[in-house]
Design an enzyme around this catalytic site. Structure first.
Site, PDB file in Angstrom:
ATOM      1  N   ASN A  53       0.876  -1.375   0.293  1.00  0.00           N
ATOM      2  CA  ASN A  53       0.189   0.028  -0.191  1.00  0.00           C
ATOM      3  C   ASN A  53       0.930   1.779   0.319  1.00  0.00           C
ATOM      4  OD1 ASN A  53       1.261  -0.059   2.854  1.00  0.00           O
ATOM      5  ND2 ASN A  53      -1.135  -0.176   3.944  1.00  0.00           N
ATOM      6  N   HIS A  88       3.440   1.919   1.939  1.00  0.00           N
ATOM      7  CA  HIS A  88       4.279   2.014   3.317  1.00  0.00           C
ATOM      8  C   HIS A  88       4.843   2.121   3.351  1.00  0.00           C
ATOM      9  CE1 HIS A  88       3.126  -1.407   5.562  1.00  0.00           C
ATOM     10  NE2 HIS A  88       4.580  -1.774   5.254  1.00  0.00           N
ATOM     11  N   GLU A 113       1.510   4.504   7.475  1.00  0.00           N
ATOM     12  CA  GLU A 113       0.303   3.748   6.645  1.00  0.00           C
ATOM     13  C   GLU A 113       0.241   4.479   5.875  1.00  0.00           C
ATOM     14  OE1 GLU A 113       0.373   0.808   6.112  1.00  0.00           O
ATOM     15  OE2 GLU A 113       0.256  -0.155   7.884  1.00  0.00           O
TER      16      GLU A 113
HETATM   17  C1  F6R Z   1       9.902  -3.634   7.717  1.00  0.00           C
HETATM   18  C2  F6R Z   1       8.615  -2.356   7.928  1.00  0.00           C
HETATM   19  C3  F6R Z   1       8.080  -2.221   6.304  1.00  0.00           C
HETATM   20  C4  F6R Z   1       8.087  -3.447   5.552  1.00  0.00           C
HETATM   21  C5  F6R Z   1       7.144  -3.296   4.559  1.00  0.00           C
HETATM   22  C6  F6R Z   1       7.759  -4.712   3.822  1.00  0.00           C
HETATM   23  O1  F6R Z   1       9.907  -2.547   8.902  1.00  0.00           O
HETATM   24  O2  F6R Z   1       8.973  -0.990   7.909  1.00  0.00           O
HETATM   25  O3  F6R Z   1       7.968  -0.953   6.072  1.00  0.00           O
HETATM   26  O4  F6R Z   1       9.839  -2.899   4.600  1.00  0.00           O
HETATM   27  O5  F6R Z   1       6.609  -3.771   4.738  1.00  0.00           O
HETATM   28  O6  F6R Z   1       7.742  -5.689   3.585  1.00  0.00           O
HETATM   29  P1  F6R Z   1       8.202  -6.828   3.311  1.00  0.00           P
HETATM   30  O7  F6R Z   1       9.496  -6.745   3.306  1.00  0.00           O
HETATM   31  O8  F6R Z   1       7.570  -8.181   3.848  1.00  0.00           O
HETATM   32  O9  F6R Z   1       7.257  -6.524   2.031  1.00  0.00           O
END
Ligand code: F6R
Length: 268
Positions: A137, A139, A144
């Protein structure tokens, strides 16, 4: 933004590791911003391999993680402290006392904890290189969509999409936290360099919005368009919705030539 497209996730990790190694070799007291999640796992594996081969040391590194679940015990295997311990810290020579996560326990005030985390980053001299992933999304950290673009470390309620995306990591009998402490968007933007990695088709829309959409709180990662030194490392799947694919690849080739002529340019 410098956009570099690699064939696969492994190449993204190997090249991200070169940035981290370059920082920790060149700076006497490097400060790294770290991320958890699937995306950086390969990067950490590569850094561990480089450390084991004697090519780098983390002895002088101070690290600040982006986020941590609210009220979670650090020993809980689901905590981001445990994640970092398992995937990086226990395999290298980093000092535990110099590794920080934005924690907030039952009896603590999230606002005070957030301010204290900001202060700790400042005292360490600021973050030299912040590793980021991106949510489907848009973030970054747990900022978010609708997060203020000037936000600071604070508590956030996770969206249903993030909860669903991360639910694969929780067993049926485990309670998935719905709130987390996260560095704010302004905190992230103060890092001297940003290295965002995105891999897989599931990130293609978020990557497109981040790079070619308007700067908007609806896609928090789009704020990186305003960062002086943001490097975006993508695999082909994550880059698949970008129209200017050819331009990014051509610009990367030109940058490599410039690097050969003038040396690897950065200013940590
Ligand atoms: C983790 C974080 C999140 C992840 C994001 C992607 O510390 O801050 O922003 O980077 O949710 O997560 P993955 O890599 O699991 O797709």
């Amino acid at each position: 933004m410098q956009i570099i497209i690699y064939d696969n996730a492994q190449q993204v990790a190997v090249n991200a590791a070169k940035w981290v190694q370059s920082l920790i070799k060149e700076k006497a007291t490097p400060v790294l911003g770290l991320a958890t999640g699937n995306t950086p796992i390969r990067l950490y594996q590569e850094l561990v391999a480089q450390y084991q081969a004697g090519n780098c040391s983390f002895a002088n590194v101070t690290s600040f993680n982006l986020d941590e679940y609210h009220k979670i015990n650090e020993k809980n295997p689901q905590s981001y402290r445990s994640f970092m311990q398992e995937n990086l810290f226990k395999h290298v020579d980093i000092e535990k006392a110099k590794t920080f996560l934005p924690t907030c326990q039952q009896d603590q005030n999230p606002r005070e904890q957030g301010l204290a985390y900001e202060e700790k980053i400042k005292q360490a001299g600021g973050i030299d290189l912040q590793i980021l992933g991106i949510g489907a999304n848009g973030h970054i950290g747990f900022n978010e969509p609708t997060s203020s673009l000037t936000s600071r470390t604070r508590i956030k309620t996770l969206t249903q999409q993030t909860l669903t995306d991360n639910s694969r990591l929780f067993a049926d009998d485990e309670v998935q936290p719905t709130t987390a402490m996260t560095m704010g968007i302004a905190t992230i933007m103060e890092a001297r360099y940003i290295l965002l990695m995105a891999t897989g088709k599931g990130k293609a829309q978020a990557v497109k919005d981040m790079i070619t959409g308007s700067v908007s709180a609806n896609c928090p990662a789009s704020i990186l368009q305003m960062h002086e030194n943001a490097v975006i490392l993508l695999d082909k799947a994550a880059a698949s919705m970008l129209d200017d694919h050819n331009y990014y690849q051509w610009a990367d080739q030109q940058n490599r030539k410039l690097n050969q002529e003038f040396g690897f340019y950065h200013n940590f």
